[in-house]
Design an enzyme around this catalytic site. Structure first.
Site, short mmCIF file in Angstrom:
data_model
loop_
_atom_site.label_atom_id
_atom_site.label_comp_id
_atom_site.label_asym_id
_atom_site.label_seq_id
_atom_site.Cartn_x
_atom_site.Cartn_y
_atom_site.Cartn_z
CE1 TYR A 177 -3.83 2.42 0.88
CE2 TYR A 177 -2.30 3.29 2.52
CZ TYR A 177 -3.48 3.39 1.79
OH TYR A 177 -4.30 4.49 1.98
CE LYS A 222 -3.45 5.56 -1.18
NZ LYS A 222 -4.50 6.31 -1.87
N1 LIG Z 1 -9.57 5.60 5.72
C1 LIG Z 1 -8.32 5.95 6.01
O1 LIG Z 1 -7.87 5.83 7.17
C2 LIG Z 1 -7.42 6.52 4.94
C3 LIG Z 1 -6.23 7.11 5.36
C4 LIG Z 1 -5.36 7.65 4.40
C5 LIG Z 1 -5.72 7.59 3.06
N2 LIG Z 1 -6.88 7.02 2.68
C6 LIG Z 1 -7.19 7.00 1.26
O2 LIG Z 1 -8.42 7.67 1.06
C7 LIG Z 1 -9.05 7.16 -0.11
C8 LIG Z 1 -10.50 6.83 0.22
O3 LIG Z 1 -10.48 5.81 1.21
P1 LIG Z 1 -11.72 5.49 2.17
O4 LIG Z 1 -11.16 5.31 3.51
O5 LIG Z 1 -12.81 6.44 1.91
O6 LIG Z 1 -12.06 4.01 1.61
P2 LIG Z 1 -13.41 3.21 1.37
O7 LIG Z 1 -14.49 3.69 2.26
O8 LIG Z 1 -13.02 1.78 1.41
O9 LIG Z 1 -13.78 3.62 -0.15
C9 LIG Z 1 -12.97 3.21 -1.20
C10 LIG Z 1 -13.64 3.55 -2.51
O10 LIG Z 1 -12.77 3.12 -3.58
C11 LIG Z 1 -13.56 2.46 -4.54
N3 LIG Z 1 -12.81 1.44 -5.29
C12 LIG Z 1 -11.99 0.49 -4.76
N4 LIG Z 1 -11.57 -0.32 -5.75
C13 LIG Z 1 -12.13 0.13 -6.90
C14 LIG Z 1 -12.09 -0.28 -8.28
N5 LIG Z 1 -11.39 -1.36 -8.65
N6 LIG Z 1 -12.79 0.42 -9.20
C15 LIG Z 1 -13.53 1.49 -8.83
N7 LIG Z 1 -13.62 1.92 -7.55
C16 LIG Z 1 -12.92 1.25 -6.62
C17 LIG Z 1 -14.67 1.78 -3.74
O11 LIG Z 1 -15.70 1.46 -4.61
P3 LIG Z 1 -16.94 0.53 -4.17
O12 LIG Z 1 -17.85 1.49 -3.47
O13 LIG Z 1 -17.46 0.02 -5.46
O14 LIG Z 1 -16.37 -0.53 -3.28
C18 LIG Z 1 -14.98 2.84 -2.72
O15 LIG Z 1 -15.93 3.75 -3.22
C19 LIG Z 1 -8.22 5.98 -0.57
O16 LIG Z 1 -7.40 6.35 -1.64
C20 LIG Z 1 -7.39 5.64 0.65
O17 LIG Z 1 -6.19 5.01 0.30
C21 LIG Z 1 -7.75 6.49 3.59
#
Ligand SMILES: NC(=O)c1ccc[n+]([C@@H]2O[C@H](COP(=O)([O-])OP(=O)(O)OC[C@H]3O[C@@H](n4cnc5c(N)ncnc54)[C@H](OP(=O)(O)O)[C@@H]3O)[C@@H](O)[C@H]2O)c1
Length: 233
Positions: free
Chosen positions: A148, A152
């Protein structure tokens, strides 16, 4: 669409941070084009965010994106492209499979690069902004986070190169580096870490959305290039 409406193309709007930012932009009357991985998810997004347009494109297959997008209706001018979708799978290097490496690098890095390439004409036309939702793991890699974090770190490199390449074309580039944020992804991370998930300890998706809107809305005399947001508690 009215003259003052801005057009945003967003990935990952079905959950967590992407859903929060999409809701905020829709509520203020902007025009949204949401990428969904398949027809079923597109129908779900249309129901959750009425008025938003959807485009079907699977980020786990970047080589198919050009064909998918060519077959669908896209705006001629784009004010922002927001790469919010992402995937995570923890494990030590001793155990991470090639499949897991490839999937994380593909969804988190190669797909955003290809999608950006395909939408650059519309972004140049709008003198728009590309927002990459990166991660603290894009700056520091810790044990069990190699794949991961590598995806990133690569996303940071993509953003930094793109920022310099496209400056003269009027396209601006922002990387947002959230720390742990209360979303379904963080819940999964806790399951993989074998720890209890206490969402109140983390930043809300809405606060990360606020930081994204700051980058979008700052007048042109300022440019948010990189923004780190850590949990405040
Ligand atoms: N949560 C944290 O602690 C955190 C911290 C730092 C960075 N981030 C980053 O923030 C961003 C959003 O994360 P989140 O926490 O909101 O995650 P999340 O709730 O798991 O949402 C992830 C989203 O990505 C979409 N996705 C995943 N694989 C895909 C694919 N093959 N094609 C199209 N869409 C796809 C999912 O679509 P579906 O709805 O269809 O599943 C979902 O809408 C990510 O880039 C993550 O790395 C998160």
């Amino acid at each position: 669409m009215t003259q003052t409406q801005r057009t945003h193309v967003i990935t990952g709007a079905g959950s967590g941070i992407g859903a929060a930012v999409a809701r905020r932009l829709l509520d203020r009357g902007d025009h949204l084009v949401l990428l969904a991985r398949n027809d079923e998810r597109a129908a779900g997004l249309s129901a959750e965010l009425p008025g938003a347009a959807t485009v079907v494109a699977d980020l786990s297959d970047p080589e198919s994106l050009a064909r998918s997008l060519a077959a669908q209706q896209l705006p001629a001018v784009v004010d922002s492209l927001m790469h919010v979708a992402g995937t995570v799978d923890l494990g030590p290097v001793a155990q991470l499979s090639a499949t897991s490496w490839l999937h994380q690098l593909t969804v988190n890095l190669v797909a955003p690069a290809e999608l950006t390439r395909l939408l650059l004409p519309q972004l140049r036309a709008g003198r728009g902004r590309v927002v990459f939702v990166n991660s603290g793991a894009g700056l520091n890699a810790r044990p069990d986070w190699a794949a991961y974090a590598a995806s990133k770190h690569g996303l940071k490199a993509l953003a930094d190169s793109l920022r310099q390449e496209e400056h003269a074309n009027g396209v601006r580039v922002t990387s947002i580096y959230p720390g742990r944020t209360a979303t379904p992804m963080q819940e999964k991370v806790h399951r993989q870490e074998g720890r209890a998930y206490l969402p109140h300890a983390f930043t809300t998706a809405d606060s990360i959305a606020t930081s994204i809107l700051l980058a979008l809305d700052l007048p042109p005399d300022g440019d948010v290039t990189d923004l780190t947001v850590r949990p405040g508690g």
